[in-house]
Design an enzyme around this catalytic site. Structure first.
Site, PDB file in Angstrom:
ATOM      1  N   SER A 131      71.804  53.886  32.919  1.00 53.58           N
ATOM      2  CA  SER A 131      70.535  53.540  32.275  1.00 53.58           C
ATOM      3  C   SER A 131      70.471  54.103  30.858  1.00 53.58           C
ATOM      4  CB  SER A 131      69.356  54.089  33.077  1.00 53.58           C
ATOM      5  OG  SER A 131      69.336  53.548  34.376  1.00 53.58           O
TER       6      SER A 131
HETATM    7  N1  SAH Z   1      70.451  55.992  37.500  1.00 53.85           N
HETATM    8  C1  SAH Z   1      71.662  55.244  37.415  1.00 53.85           C
HETATM    9  C2  SAH Z   1      71.294  53.776  37.393  1.00 53.85           C
HETATM   10  C3  SAH Z   1      72.349  52.889  37.850  1.00 53.85           C
HETATM   11  S1  SAH Z   1      71.923  51.188  37.887  1.00 53.85           S
HETATM   12  C4  SAH Z   1      72.445  55.602  36.178  1.00 53.85           C
HETATM   13  O1  SAH Z   1      71.816  55.845  35.141  1.00 53.85           O
HETATM   14  O2  SAH Z   1      73.666  55.616  36.211  1.00 53.85           O
HETATM   15  C5  SAH Z   1      71.203  51.018  39.484  1.00 53.85           C
HETATM   16  C6  SAH Z   1      71.977  51.542  40.652  1.00 53.85           C
HETATM   17  O3  SAH Z   1      71.253  51.218  41.844  1.00 53.85           O
HETATM   18  C7  SAH Z   1      73.351  50.911  40.820  1.00 53.85           C
HETATM   19  O4  SAH Z   1      74.300  51.932  40.979  1.00 53.85           O
HETATM   20  C8  SAH Z   1      73.215  50.065  42.075  1.00 53.85           C
HETATM   21  O5  SAH Z   1      74.417  49.909  42.789  1.00 53.85           O
HETATM   22  C9  SAH Z   1      72.155  50.831  42.852  1.00 53.85           C
HETATM   23  N2  SAH Z   1      71.432  50.044  43.834  1.00 53.85           N
HETATM   24  C10 SAH Z   1      71.083  48.749  43.752  1.00 53.85           C
HETATM   25  N3  SAH Z   1      70.419  48.347  44.850  1.00 53.85           N
HETATM   26  C11 SAH Z   1      70.330  49.430  45.660  1.00 53.85           C
HETATM   27  C12 SAH Z   1      69.755  49.648  46.960  1.00 53.85           C
HETATM   28  N4  SAH Z   1      69.176  48.669  47.653  1.00 53.85           N
HETATM   29  N5  SAH Z   1      69.847  50.903  47.474  1.00 53.85           N
HETATM   30  C13 SAH Z   1      70.464  51.912  46.803  1.00 53.85           C
HETATM   31  N6  SAH Z   1      71.020  51.748  45.583  1.00 53.85           N
HETATM   32  C14 SAH Z   1      70.963  50.529  45.016  1.00 53.85           C
END
Ligand code: SAH
Length: 213
Positions: free
Chosen positions: A64
């Site tokens: 993010s």
């Molecule tokens: N906070 C993280 C954001 C990653 S993007 C960062 O800054 O690196 C969002 C993340 O949510 C991804 O890794 C994706 O695989 C995860 N995600 C998507 N749907 C999900 C779900 N249903 N349960 C858990 N994680 C999920």
């Protein structure tokens, strides 16, 4: 890759940029100054790691934007020792910020590749959540509930009822809601049955993935 004084300088500049964009929480800004964000990304993006931008990580996901991470962290008003559930571990950068703020973190990731990679990587930097969970964020984590705070870091098509049910009275759920664009939505639990809702503006996240059947 390693961490150098040059990276430190870039982090100080990034914290200044975030402050200029309206982040005021000194502890959040300190976390940004401290955490080596370039180590959370593919080395080909290293030169850009301290720009206020999202970048691709593995499995078609993104780390993010720093402003978004700082904004969510500030709105949650984390106090040391609070029990926090994070949905969407991803690169682990947001996890590291929560840990720097003194939270006890439980972090759920839906994609095995990222779950594996980040649960190996974060402890190497000294960041140790209570638990990494490979699972489905729509369900929350009933066996560890209730939580002081729940943060969702993927765009949710709706607000999962399970998550509202897993916050303490006085606790907070922060979740970006919407399809292409999301409205950052804060729920504060006022009593077992009452929630105060605040809409905090537009953001763009990768979509929350549906549970596989
Ligand atoms: N906070 C993280 C954001 C990653 S993007 C960062 O800054 O690196 C969002 C993340 O949510 C991804 O890794 C994706 O695989 C995860 N995600 C998507 N749907 C999900 C779900 N249903 N349960 C858990 N994680 C999920």
């Amino acid at each position: 890759m390693k961490d150098t004084t040059k990276h430190q300088g870039l982090r100080n500049q990034l914290a200044n940029v975030l402050e200029a964009k309206g982040i005021t929480d000194a502890k959040v800004l300190d976390a940004v100054r401290k955490i080596p964000r370039h180590l959370f990304m593919d080395s080909s993006f290293e030169a850009h790691a301290y720009q206020d931008k999202a970048f691709p990580i593995a499995a078609e996901q993104t780390i993010s934007q720093p402003y978004t991470v700082a904004f969510q962290s500030e709105v949650l008003e984390i106090q040391p020792g609070e029990k926090v559930l994070e949905i969407g571990t991803g690169s682990g950068y947001q996890t590291a910020v929560l840990l720097e703020l003194g939270a006890e973190v439980y972090s759920i990731e839906r994609q095995h590749e990222l779950f594996k990679k980040t649960s190996m990587f974060l402890p190497k930097l000294g960041y140790r959540p209570k638990r990494f969970i490979f699972g489905d964020g729509y369900k929350g984590l009933p066996e560890e509930a209730p939580f002081d705070k729940i943060i969702v870091t993927a765009g949710a098509p709706y607000v999962p009822k399970a998550l509202l049910g897993q916050i303490k009275v006085g606790g907070r759920l922060l979740i970006p809601v919407g399809d292409k664009e999301q409205v950052m939505t804060l729920f504060i639990r006022k009593s077992p049955k009452e929630f105060e809702k605040h809409e905090l503006g537009g953001f763009r996240f990768v979509p929350m993935l549906k549970k596989k059947n």
